[in-house]
Motif scaffolding. Structure first.
Motif, PDB file in Angstrom:
ATOM      1  N   GLU A   1       0.254  -3.822  -1.492  1.00  0.00           N
ATOM      2  CA  GLU A   1       1.389  -3.075  -2.052  1.00  0.00           C
ATOM      3  C   GLU A   1       2.667  -3.363  -1.255  1.00  0.00           C
ATOM      4  OE1 GLU A   1       2.536   1.582  -2.390  1.00  0.00           O
ATOM      5  OE2 GLU A   1       0.525   1.024  -3.079  1.00  0.00           O
ATOM      6  N   TRP A   2       2.548  -3.401   0.084  1.00  0.00           N
ATOM      7  CA  TRP A   2       3.699  -3.727   0.915  1.00  0.00           C
ATOM      8  C   TRP A   2       4.210  -5.131   0.579  1.00  0.00           C
ATOM      9  CZ3 TRP A   2       4.963  -7.532   4.368  1.00  0.00           C
ATOM     10  CH2 TRP A   2       6.084  -7.309   5.153  1.00  0.00           C
TER      11      TRP A   2
ATOM     12  N   SER B   1       6.265  -5.386  -2.513  1.00  0.00           N
ATOM     13  CA  SER B   1       7.620  -4.836  -2.403  1.00  0.00           C
ATOM     14  C   SER B   1       8.531  -5.672  -1.505  1.00  0.00           C
ATOM     15  CB  SER B   1       7.566  -3.390  -1.903  1.00  0.00           C
ATOM     16  OG  SER B   1       7.130  -3.352  -0.560  1.00  0.00           O
TER      17      SER B   1
END
Length: 117
Positions: free
Chosen positions: A96-97, A100
């Motif tokens: 997820e990091w 982004s």
């Protein structure tokens, strides 16, 4: 299986001293983290820096980021992370990091060990 990170930063004009102060504070903090195996900074001069990190697992990497959140935010005001590579089984939270941060890429162990982007 451990996770390794290699990230490069370009310091904004006039912010090199502050960047180095933050980088050293993060290094000192990482030395006290049980899941952090490696946390080393390198400089190519002229405001270009590279950090090499190794964590026991994704949870240790996330714990480092949570513990250093204020310092990492301050670093973001001093420099731009221009490239990051994550190696190993990063798991959904680190994936997820990565999603982004368009300058980040993941590498799964080859051949066929673990998962990662």
């Amino acid at each position: 299986m451990s996770i390794s990170v290699r990230a490069r930063f370009d310091v904004r004009d006039g912010r090199q001293d502050e960047f180095e102060e933050v980088a050293l504070a993060l290094r000192d903090q990482a030395a006290e983290e049980p899941g952090t195996h490696v946390y080393r900074w390198f400089s190519a001069g002229a405001g270009s820096y590279l950090v090499l990190e190794e964590y026991a697992d994704g949870a240790a990497a996330l714990a480092h980021n949570a513990r250093g959140a204020d310092l990492l935010a301050r670093m973001g005001r001093c420099a731009e992370m221009v490239h990051a590579e994550l190696y190993g089984p990063i798991g959904p939270e680190l994936a997820e990091w990565v999603e982004s941060h368009p300058q980040a890429v993941t590498f799964a162990e080859f051949p066929g060990h673990g998962t990662g982007g």
